[in-house]
Design an enzyme around this catalytic site. Structure first.
Site, PDB file in Angstrom:
ATOM      1  N   ASN A 141       0.727  -1.183  -0.084  1.00 53.86           N
ATOM      2  CA  ASN A 141       0.023   0.105   0.231  1.00 53.86           C
ATOM      3  C   ASN A 141       0.819   1.238   0.016  1.00 53.86           C
ATOM      4  O   ASN A 141       0.521   2.266   0.566  1.00 53.86           O
ATOM      5  CB  ASN A 141      -1.040  -0.008   1.287  1.00 53.86           C
ATOM      6  CG  ASN A 141      -1.893   1.168   1.158  1.00 53.86           C
ATOM      7  OD1 ASN A 141      -2.465   1.680   2.119  1.00 53.86           O
ATOM      8  ND2 ASN A 141      -2.352   1.433  -0.020  1.00 53.86           N
ATOM      9  N   ARG A 192       1.496   0.620  -5.677  1.00 55.56           N
ATOM     10  CA  ARG A 192       0.559   0.715  -6.874  1.00 55.56           C
ATOM     11  C   ARG A 192      -0.773   0.900  -6.363  1.00 55.56           C
ATOM     12  O   ARG A 192      -1.651   1.922  -7.003  1.00 55.56           O
ATOM     13  CB  ARG A 192       0.491  -0.853  -7.216  1.00 55.56           C
ATOM     14  CG  ARG A 192       1.511  -1.079  -7.934  1.00 55.56           C
ATOM     15  CD  ARG A 192       1.772  -2.746  -8.182  1.00 55.56           C
ATOM     16  NE  ARG A 192       1.964  -3.440  -6.902  1.00 55.56           N
ATOM     17  CZ  ARG A 192       1.937  -4.738  -6.589  1.00 55.56           C
ATOM     18  NH1 ARG A 192       1.468  -5.571  -7.580  1.00 55.56           N
ATOM     19  NH2 ARG A 192       2.013  -5.511  -5.369  1.00 55.56           N
ATOM     20  N   SER A 193      -1.254   0.525  -5.238  1.00 60.55           N
ATOM     21  CA  SER A 193      -2.865   0.725  -4.720  1.00 60.55           C
ATOM     22  C   SER A 193      -2.790   2.358  -4.539  1.00 60.55           C
ATOM     23  O   SER A 193      -3.965   2.945  -4.951  1.00 60.55           O
ATOM     24  CB  SER A 193      -3.165  -0.174  -3.780  1.00 60.55           C
ATOM     25  OG  SER A 193      -2.443  -0.134  -2.579  1.00 60.55           O
ATOM     26  N   ASP A 250       4.984  -4.707  -9.846  1.00 61.41           N
ATOM     27  CA  ASP A 250       5.266  -4.284  -8.561  1.00 61.41           C
ATOM     28  C   ASP A 250       6.412  -3.307  -8.849  1.00 61.41           C
ATOM     29  O   ASP A 250       7.551  -3.802  -8.885  1.00 61.41           O
ATOM     30  CB  ASP A 250       5.418  -5.107  -7.531  1.00 61.41           C
ATOM     31  CG  ASP A 250       5.336  -4.292  -6.162  1.00 61.41           C
ATOM     32  OD1 ASP A 250       5.650  -3.250  -5.853  1.00 61.41           O
ATOM     33  OD2 ASP A 250       5.261  -5.174  -5.222  1.00 61.41           O
TER      34      ASP A 250
HETATM   35  P1  4NP Z   1       3.300  -1.954  -3.583  1.00 63.03           P
HETATM   36  O1  4NP Z   1       4.769  -2.586  -3.574  1.00 63.03           O
HETATM   37  O2  4NP Z   1       2.419  -3.446  -3.148  1.00 63.03           O
HETATM   38  O3  4NP Z   1       2.938  -1.661  -4.772  1.00 63.03           O
HETATM   39  O4  4NP Z   1       2.977  -1.089  -2.353  1.00 63.03           O
HETATM   40  C1  4NP Z   1       5.436  -2.963  -2.224  1.00 63.03           C
HETATM   41  C2  4NP Z   1       5.774  -2.244  -1.433  1.00 63.03           C
HETATM   42  C3  4NP Z   1       6.411  -2.612  -0.317  1.00 63.03           C
HETATM   43  C4  4NP Z   1       6.944  -3.836  -0.497  1.00 63.03           C
HETATM   44  C5  4NP Z   1       6.402  -4.822  -1.072  1.00 63.03           C
HETATM   45  C6  4NP Z   1       5.698  -4.295  -2.398  1.00 63.03           C
HETATM   46  N1  4NP Z   1       7.735  -4.356   0.865  1.00 63.03           N
HETATM   47  O5  4NP Z   1       8.025  -5.508   0.965  1.00 63.03           O
HETATM   48  O6  4NP Z   1       8.152  -3.612   1.757  1.00 63.03           O
END
Ligand code: 4NP
Length: 165
Positions: free
Chosen positions: A11, A14-15, A135
């Site tokens: 979060n 992307r979202s 991602d």
């Molecule tokens: P999101 O990307 O799902 O698009 O917000 C990510 C942000 C952080 C992490 C993984 C995906 N993380 O592992 O911290």
């Protein structure tokens, strides 16, 4: 009011981008107050944080406001409250399906039904199958994420507009 929740893993990339883009499109369409938009992550690592620098930078470039957007984790009640729960990828979708099963929700519909509850953003974009938004936390490619989020939000908004008439 039709309520839309965008869901990704953290979060922060992307979202929240989808939340900001959709918010801007809804405003432009004069549908403020008729469509509610929020976002959440399946993970809890970034609760309370602003969007990732890459997402903020891209939204700033496009002059799309991300004001007030902070990370939160998806909660079971969300599955009951929102009309559309829109996952960014298949992994997010699997997580949400598991939550729905735990709740014993029988009304979690698929995207080809008249009114889907749980779906993926790119289910609405026939040209972008198999339909996962990559991602950018790992790819670093926020432009590509924006291109897909923008196309997905356009298609989702068109669909919701038909429900509103
Ligand atoms: P999101 O990307 O799902 O698009 O917000 C990510 C942000 C952080 C992490 C993984 C995906 N993380 O592992 O911290």
């Amino acid at each position: 009011m039709i309520r839309v929740l965008f869901v990704c893993l953290g979060n922060i990339c992307r979202s929240p981008m989808a939340e900001a883009v959709m918010r801007s499109k809804v405003k432009e369409a004069g549908l403020d107050g008729r469509i509610g938009i929020d976002s959440a992550g399946t993970g809890d690592w970034h609760i309370g944080k602003a969007p990732h620098e890459g997402t903020r930078k891209l939204l700033d470039e496009k002059r799309i406001s991300w004001e007030g957007i902070t990370a939160r984790q998806v909660a079971k009640e969300d599955l009951k409250k929102f009309d559309y729960i829109v996952a960014m990828d298949s992994s997010n979708m699997t997580h949400l399906q598991g939550m729905a099963e735990e709740l014993g929700l029988s009304d979690v519909r698929k995207a080809n039904d008249a009114k889907p509850k749980l779906c993926r953003l790119l289910d609405f974009v026939p040209e972008e199958q198999p339909g996962d938004v990559p991602d950018p936390y790992y790819t670093g490619n926020f432009q590509e994420t924006y291109r897909l989020v923008d196309a997905g939000c356009d298609a989702l908004l068109e669909r919701i507009k038909h429900q509103l008439v």
